[in-house]
Enzyme design. Structure first.
Site, short mmCIF file in Angstrom:
data_model
loop_
_atom_site.label_atom_id
_atom_site.label_comp_id
_atom_site.label_asym_id
_atom_site.label_seq_id
_atom_site.Cartn_x
_atom_site.Cartn_y
_atom_site.Cartn_z
CE1 TYR A 11 -3.71 2.51 0.90
CE2 TYR A 11 -2.39 3.08 2.81
CZ TYR A 11 -3.46 3.33 1.98
OH TYR A 11 -4.29 4.40 2.23
CE LYS A 66 -3.28 5.48 -1.02
NZ LYS A 66 -4.37 6.02 -1.86
P1 NAD Z 1 -12.68 2.43 1.49
O1 NAD Z 1 -12.10 1.08 1.30
O2 NAD Z 1 -13.65 2.65 2.60
O3 NAD Z 1 -13.42 2.89 0.15
C1 NAD Z 1 -12.87 2.67 -1.12
C2 NAD Z 1 -14.02 2.54 -2.10
O4 NAD Z 1 -13.46 2.26 -3.39
C3 NAD Z 1 -14.98 1.38 -1.76
O5 NAD Z 1 -16.31 1.82 -1.69
C4 NAD Z 1 -14.76 0.39 -2.89
O6 NAD Z 1 -15.95 -0.31 -3.27
C5 NAD Z 1 -14.30 1.32 -4.02
N1 NAD Z 1 -13.54 0.59 -5.03
C6 NAD Z 1 -12.62 -0.38 -4.86
N2 NAD Z 1 -12.20 -0.83 -6.05
C7 NAD Z 1 -12.84 -0.12 -6.99
C8 NAD Z 1 -12.84 -0.13 -8.40
N3 NAD Z 1 -12.06 -0.98 -9.09
N4 NAD Z 1 -13.62 0.76 -9.06
C9 NAD Z 1 -14.41 1.62 -8.36
N5 NAD Z 1 -14.48 1.66 -7.02
C10 NAD Z 1 -13.72 0.79 -6.35
O7 NAD Z 1 -11.48 3.47 1.56
P2 NAD Z 1 -11.48 4.93 2.20
O8 NAD Z 1 -11.07 4.79 3.60
O9 NAD Z 1 -12.72 5.65 1.86
O10 NAD Z 1 -10.22 5.54 1.43
C11 NAD Z 1 -10.38 6.33 0.27
C12 NAD Z 1 -9.01 6.78 -0.19
O11 NAD Z 1 -8.34 7.49 0.87
C13 NAD Z 1 -8.04 5.64 -0.57
O12 NAD Z 1 -7.22 6.07 -1.61
C14 NAD Z 1 -7.22 5.45 0.68
O13 NAD Z 1 -5.98 4.91 0.40
C15 NAD Z 1 -7.10 6.88 1.16
N6 NAD Z 1 -6.78 6.96 2.58
C16 NAD Z 1 -7.70 6.57 3.52
C17 NAD Z 1 -7.39 6.65 4.87
C18 NAD Z 1 -8.36 6.23 5.93
O14 NAD Z 1 -7.99 6.19 7.11
N7 NAD Z 1 -9.61 5.93 5.59
C19 NAD Z 1 -6.13 7.14 5.25
C20 NAD Z 1 -5.20 7.49 4.27
C21 NAD Z 1 -5.56 7.42 2.93
N1 SER Z 2 -5.95 4.35 7.28
C1 SER Z 2 -5.09 3.90 6.25
C2 SER Z 2 -4.66 2.49 6.48
O1 SER Z 2 -4.53 2.12 7.62
C3 SER Z 2 -3.87 4.78 6.17
O2 SER Z 2 -3.66 5.08 4.87
O3 SER Z 2 -4.46 1.78 5.53
#
Ligand code: NAD
Ligand code: SER
Length: 315
Positions: A142, A146
């Site tokens: 991951y 990123k």
């Molecule tokens: P999540 O897993 O809750 O949501 C991701 C969404 O993407 C899901 O609804 C999934 O169905 C959809 N998805 C997966 N594959 C797909 C595809 N091929 N086509 C279309 N949709 C697809 O993730 P999140 O927590 O909402 O994270 C969103 C973004 O933010 C990601 O890039 C993640 O890396 C980044 N991020 C999240 C966090 C966190 O703590 N939530 C922290 C750092 C970065």
């Molecule tokens: N919340 C995210 C994870 O734990 C950080 O990018 O993967």
């Protein structure tokens, strides 16, 4: 008038960011998409399509048909799940970004948002108050995806003028949609289990300090970044954003102030090693200076809101 495409609208961030964008830009101007169905609030509150971001042909069709000007690309496989399927996760995380960047270049879109993560840092990065510019040797699939994504964002900006913007989110804490397979998920799960069972077995050790942020602050930061004038965006890879740092033991203590018989036990799994490779606290002074980042939730305020809102779900 901007016309926005959200990819990954059913996820932890998308389920809240889509609604906020619709408030700002109008329901009809935010097209929500995901590979799976989303909440009724999203599917009935404005345009929604099932879309696999890896399907280049359909992605181009959706963008052209809806006259999209900006994309928020949120689809990814998060840190814990990505370690279980490294090659498939690399494919989804990288191909999806390249699809979006190529499309943005060809169709001359005005802006793209793509989130990075504290996972870009690794075991050789200084872990306290980690700087915007420092050693970056991530050791998770991951984190590697990123970091590569950040490089592509900067490349597309300098080479083609694509205005991509990004935040290295810390762990995000929210009550609307449960977290999607990351290492920081414990800090969401703990509230559900505190309400449901008054006990929680944590998959990280009691002293696993990590940077976290409450979703309201994360969404405010995202929109501020996207609305900032282009000349303020000096970092074309991704901005550090700090939020608050705490350990499982500290969040458990805060919960106990409201649920005195809440019990936490610790049974660290493979995600402990991931947590140990990430910073414990982040320096976000560059984001503050460039586009006015602010945070308003501390551990107490966040705990109050989480216990109230998660409690309401089970009433
Ligand atoms: P999540 O897993 O809750 O949501 C991701 C969404 O993407 C899901 O609804 C999934 O169905 C959809 N998805 C997966 N594959 C797909 C595809 N091929 N086509 C279309 N949709 C697809 O993730 P999140 O927590 O909402 O994270 C969103 C973004 O933010 C990601 O890039 C993640 O890396 C980044 N991020 C999240 C966090 C966190 O703590 N939530 C922290 C750092 C970065
Ligand atoms: N919340 C995210 C994870 O734990 C950080 O990018 O993967």
């Amino acid at each position: 008038m901007e016309k926005i495409l959200v990819i990954g609208c059913a996820g932890q961030i998308g389920s809240e960011l889509t609604l906020e964008l619709r408030k700002i830009y109008g329901d009809a101007n935010v097209v929500a998409t995901d590979i799976k169905p989303a909440d009724k609030e999203i599917t009935e509150g404005g345009p929604f399509e099932i879309l696999d971001v890896l399907d280049t042909h359909r992605l181009f069709g959706t963008v052209s048909r809806n006259k999209i000007t900006q994309i928020y690309h949120l689809a990814a496989i998060l840190s814990g799940n990505a370690e279980k399927k490294p090659i498939a996760s690399w494919h989804i995380n990288m191909e999806s970004l390249l699809n979006v960047m190529e499309l943005s270049r060809e169709l001359n879109l005005s802006k793209v948002f793509w989130p990075s993560s504290i996972a870009v840092f690794g075991p050789t990065t200084p872990r306290q108050n980690t700087s915007q510019f420092t050693v970056m040797e991530p050791n998770t699939v991951y984190g590697i995806s990123k970091l590569a994504g950040e490089r592509w964002l900067e490349y597309y900006f300098h080479k083609y003028g694509v205005d991509g913007r990004s935040i290295r989110y810390p762990g995000l804490i929210s009550h609307k949609t449960e977290a999607g397979g990351g290492t920081t998920d414990y800090a969401v799960e703990i509230f559900y289990e505190a309400i449901r069972q008054k006990q929680y077995e944590c998959f990280l050790a009691e002293d696993a300090y990590l940077p976290m942020q409450f979703m309201d602050d994360a969404i405010k930061a995202t929109i501020n970044l996207m609305e900032a004038p282009a000349d303020k965006i000096q970092v074309r890879s991704s901005y550090n954003v700090a939020g608050i740092s705490f350990s499982p033991k500290e969040i458990a203590e805060e919960i106990k102030k409201q649920i005195p018989d809440f019990k936490i036990t610790y049974n660290p799994d493979f995600r402990q090693a991931i947590a140990e490779s990430w910073p414990q606290s982040i320096d976000d002074s560059v984001a503050q200076k460039d586009w006015g980042l602010t945070n308003s939730f501390d551990l107490k305020k966040m705990t109050d809101v989480m216990l109230k809102e998660v409690g309401n779900k089970f009433r």
